[in-house]
Scaffold this motif. Structure first.
Motif, short mmCIF file in Angstrom:
data_model
loop_
_atom_site.label_atom_id
_atom_site.label_comp_id
_atom_site.label_asym_id
_atom_site.label_seq_id
_atom_site.Cartn_x
_atom_site.Cartn_y
_atom_site.Cartn_z
N LYS A 143 -8.59 -6.19 -4.88
CA LYS A 143 -9.80 -7.00 -4.76
C LYS A 143 -9.89 -7.63 -3.37
O LYS A 143 -10.98 -7.76 -2.82
N SER A 144 -8.74 -8.02 -2.81
CA SER A 144 -8.75 -8.66 -1.49
C SER A 144 -8.68 -7.67 -0.34
O SER A 144 -8.63 -8.08 0.82
N GLY A 145 -8.66 -6.36 -0.64
CA GLY A 145 -8.66 -5.35 0.40
C GLY A 145 -7.33 -5.11 1.05
O GLY A 145 -7.27 -4.51 2.13
N GLN A 146 -6.22 -5.51 0.42
CA GLN A 146 -4.90 -5.29 1.00
C GLN A 146 -4.37 -3.89 0.73
O GLN A 146 -3.50 -3.42 1.46
N ILE A 147 -4.84 -3.25 -0.32
CA ILE A 147 -4.44 -1.87 -0.63
C ILE A 147 -5.69 -1.04 -0.84
O ILE A 147 -6.78 -1.57 -1.06
N PHE A 148 -5.54 0.28 -0.74
CA PHE A 148 -6.67 1.18 -0.89
C PHE A 148 -6.80 1.69 -2.33
O PHE A 148 -7.90 1.95 -2.80
N ARG B 150 0.82 -1.22 0.00
CA ARG B 150 0.00 0.00 0.00
C ARG B 150 0.85 1.27 0.00
O ARG B 150 0.34 2.35 -0.25
N GLU B 151 2.16 1.12 0.28
CA GLU B 151 3.06 2.28 0.26
C GLU B 151 3.57 2.59 -1.14
O GLU B 151 4.17 3.65 -1.36
N VAL B 152 3.38 1.69 -2.09
CA VAL B 152 3.86 1.90 -3.46
C VAL B 152 2.98 2.96 -4.13
O VAL B 152 1.75 2.91 -4.05
N THR B 153 3.62 3.90 -4.79
CA THR B 153 2.91 5.00 -5.42
C THR B 153 2.92 4.85 -6.94
O THR B 153 3.61 3.99 -7.50
N ARG B 154 2.15 5.71 -7.56
CA ARG B 154 2.09 5.72 -9.02
C ARG B 154 3.45 6.07 -9.62
O ARG B 154 3.83 5.55 -10.68
N GLN B 155 4.21 6.93 -8.92
CA GLN B 155 5.53 7.31 -9.41
C GLN B 155 6.48 6.11 -9.40
O GLN B 155 7.33 5.97 -10.29
N ARG C 98 0.25 -5.11 -12.84
CA ARG C 98 -1.19 -4.86 -12.87
C ARG C 98 -1.94 -6.03 -12.25
O ARG C 98 -2.90 -5.83 -11.49
N SER C 99 -1.54 -7.24 -12.58
CA SER C 99 -2.20 -8.42 -12.01
C SER C 99 -2.02 -8.46 -10.50
O SER C 99 -2.97 -8.77 -9.77
N LEU C 100 -0.82 -8.14 -10.01
CA LEU C 100 -0.56 -8.16 -8.57
C LEU C 100 -1.42 -7.14 -7.83
O LEU C 100 -2.10 -7.47 -6.84
N PHE C 101 -1.42 -5.90 -8.28
CA PHE C 101 -2.15 -4.86 -7.56
C PHE C 101 -3.65 -4.99 -7.75
O PHE C 101 -4.42 -4.59 -6.87
N ARG C 102 -4.09 -5.55 -8.86
CA ARG C 102 -5.52 -5.78 -9.03
C ARG C 102 -6.02 -6.81 -8.01
O ARG C 102 -7.09 -6.64 -7.43
N GLN C 103 -5.24 -7.86 -7.79
CA GLN C 103 -5.61 -8.86 -6.80
C GLN C 103 -5.55 -8.28 -5.39
O GLN C 103 -6.41 -8.57 -4.55
N ALA C 104 -4.52 -7.46 -5.10
CA ALA C 104 -4.42 -6.86 -3.78
C ALA C 104 -5.58 -5.90 -3.51
O ALA C 104 -6.09 -5.83 -2.39
#
Length: 607
Positions: A256-261, A221-226, A248-254
């Motif tokens: 979906k599972s509520g691990q990132i905002f 969740r600390e990873v930014t767009r930059q 994209r696959s990694l963050f899409r799953q995160a």
């Protein structure tokens, strides 16, 4: 008589003609015709234990290696009797030889002579006892598993692989990445499982990124767009596209599972790489592949790839029912094709060999091996591709060459190509585009592409190095390996260095583009790669070129060259068919057999 009653009627019920159902015709209407709820099924009575069972307080590992048949064998044990009957049935169904059946019987006597009901035989107990006696572990485990007595306590392969890949990743990031990989492999509530190769490729692609992030962040969740943009800009070519797809696959799953905002990969654009032009194989390469087909199985494999454009996976999963010799038809990848004379002859030769070699096998697959003849599964990937693995005309290249030949024969029309081979329309269009470009190429340019000019190493002298290009092979669970190197020399153009026999070959050849090898990984091409041994010499002139020879007893042949620049030198060698570049570092024991000439010379590629 009914007049008094009619005065009290304030409304009338009207009926339409022919809408009343007959008394005994059709289902009832209204309340009488409502569905009756099905009664709940009566639950099965609980299993009643008719005999006592000793429940274990704790489990101690058993050592079957101390088994002595004369002192410990209990052939009257009911579980041993049942297991031996099961083994005989499995052996008859799968065509076990008398030696396999005997080994399995001996193994069952060892592990079941002292067996008590309720126990479980673990793999860690089974393997050492049978391996030290040279008995078959897999077949014995199959029999025990059929009876419900076997417990595989080995760590799953995916767990070992994840531990090896993510042991240096921070715990917070590792937890989310492991959940993502397992969802790719096993699927989720709203996602289908992906191919194992996809999960391997995705994780191998982003592993360096995860290691770099672990030094700065504790969670995804600390990873930014930059950060995503930085990863995109740091990669080039096909690697850039594949890396962003995996992220994209990694963050899409995160997400979906509520691990990132917030998903930082949204609207990160990557231009899609245009596919390169398929090139036809040289006839010499095809002849070399045909020359390796010296056995019936290899001849059939080569015929299926070169004539029917079958992938290696299609070849090894073909079944006997896919070949119809009477109607001269064969099913390749679910697509019915006519059976030509060459393939028919190869099929008949292989079936004769198979029938004589394994007359009792029950394996339904067309191609079988010594191992799979007593099983029901297909042959392995390495066995299928073993003949052409180190050749230019691999099975995959033969398949591509066959489809390209069909596209050229039909004037770059994708429709006949899709009908003949049953391939996807996008793939057929890509082959048609490649064929169209080749047809539009002038005969002079086509001859220049097909007939590469071999040069001598001494031709590099007094020429300036303008650019360096490299081609790398990426395979799951392994580091990228160097395939080719091009040195763009002033007045010569791109000079390709590659291994040829025991020596080093130099050819003027245009660099190829990146391409996908399906389950065998993919290749990437880099321009002026950083930290590559020859990159520091870009812009410098070659002062001299000296030959390096390998001498050991009666062996004496050229293996490479030393190229001298004003700022240093570089050795380019062919060691065990691998392209090796070294400055002054020691190469190990082989260094004692390498001898560098004192005068300029050129290695002979044919030596």
């Amino acid at each position: 008589m009914i007049a008094p009653y009619l005065r009290h009627v304030t409304c009338q019920q009207l009926f339409f003609v022919n809408l009343q159902r007959p008394k005994n015709g059709g289902p009832l209407v209204g309340k009488a015709g409502r569905r009756v709820l099905k009664p709940r099924p009566i639950p099965d009575p609980r299993h009643v234990i008719t005999s006592w069972v000793q429940l274990p307080l704790f489990t101690l590992p058993r050592d079957f290696r101390q088994f002595d048949r004369e002192r410990h064998a209990d052939l009257a044990n009911p579980w041993l009797v049942r297991a031996r009957q099961t083994a005989r049935a499995m052996g008859e169904a799968r065509g076990w030889s008398c030696w396999i059946a005997s080994d399995v019987d001996r193994a069952l006597v060892i592990v079941l002579s002292g067996y008590c009901e309720g126990e479980s035989i673990r793999y860690s107990e089974l393997f050492p006892a049978l391996r030290v006696r040279g008995l078959l572990v897999v077949r014995t485990a199959e029999v025990l598993d059929r009876l419900g007595l076997f417990s595989d306590d080995r760590a799953p392969a995916v767990d070992r692989w994840l531990e090896r890949k993510l042991h240096e990743v921070s715990p917070g990031i590792r937890r989310d990445v492991e959940a993502w990989v397992r969802t790719l492999l096993d699927g989720g509530p709203r996602s289908e499982p992906r191919a194992r190769q996809t999960a391997w490729t995705y994780l191998n692609e982003i592993q360096p990124v995860l290691l770099e992030w672990s030094g700065r962040y504790d969670h995804l969740r600390e990873v930014t767009r930059q950060d995503i943009a930085t990863v995109r800009d740091a990669a080039t070519g096909k690697q850039r596209e594949s890396r962003i797809v995996a992220l994209r696959s990694l963050f899409r799953q995160a997400k979906k599972s509520g691990q990132i905002f917030l998903n930082p990969t949204i609207r990160i654009r990557v231009p899609r790489q245009a596919g390169g032009v398929f090139q036809a194989l040289d006839q010499a390469d095809v002849d070399e592949a045909i020359a390796t087909a010296t056995t019936p199985d290899l001849r059939l494999i080569i015929a299926l790839a070169a004539v029917h454009a079958a992938r290696p996976k299609m070849i090894r999963t073909m079944q006997l029912d896919d070949v119809d010799l009477g109607n001269r038809r064969v099913i390749v990848g679910g697509h019915v094709r006519p059976l030509d004379d060459l393939t028919r002859r190869a099929v008949l030769d292989w079936l004769d060999y198979r029938r004589n070699r394994w007359p009792n096998t029950a394996n339904p697959h067309l191609l079988i091996t010594q191992k799979t003849a007593v099983e029901l599964g297909p042959a392995g990937k390495l066995w299928t591709t073993r003949a052409t693995r180190n050749l230019s005309a691999t099975l995959e290249r033969l398949r591509v060459d066959r489809q390209l030949e069909e596209a050229l024969a039909h004037g770059a029309d994708p429709l006949p190509l899709a009908l003949v081979f049953g391939i996807d329309e996008k793939t057929a269009i890509r082959y048609a585009d490649s064929a169209r470009r080749l047809l539009e190429t002038s005969s002079e340019s086509l001859n220049a592409v097909k007939h590469q000019r071999v040069i001598k190493a001494e031709d590099l002298a007094d020429r300036c190095l303008l650019q360096v290009k490299t081609s790398w092979h990426h395979y799951p669970e392994s580091e990228p390996s160097l395939l080719h190197m091009w040195l763009h020399m002033d007045g010569l153009g791109p000079v390709r260095f590659h291994t040829a026999g025991d020596g080093l070959a130099l050819e003027i050849d245009q660099p190829h583009g990146p391409y996908d090898m399906d389950e065998y990984g993919h290749t990437t091409v880099e321009e002026d790669p950083r930290d590559f041994p020859t990159s520091p010499f870009v812009g410098e002139q070659v002062l001299s070129v000296r030959e390096i020879r390998y001498r050991d007893g009666n062996l004496d042949f050229a293996v490479g060259i030393t190229v001298q620049f004003p700022s240093g030198s570089i050795r380019i060698l062919n060691l065990a068919d691998e392209l090796v570049l070294a400055h002054d570092q020691h190469l190990g024991p082989v260094e004692a057999y390498l001898h560098e000439a004192t005068t300029n010379a050129a290695p002979d590629p044919s030596s």
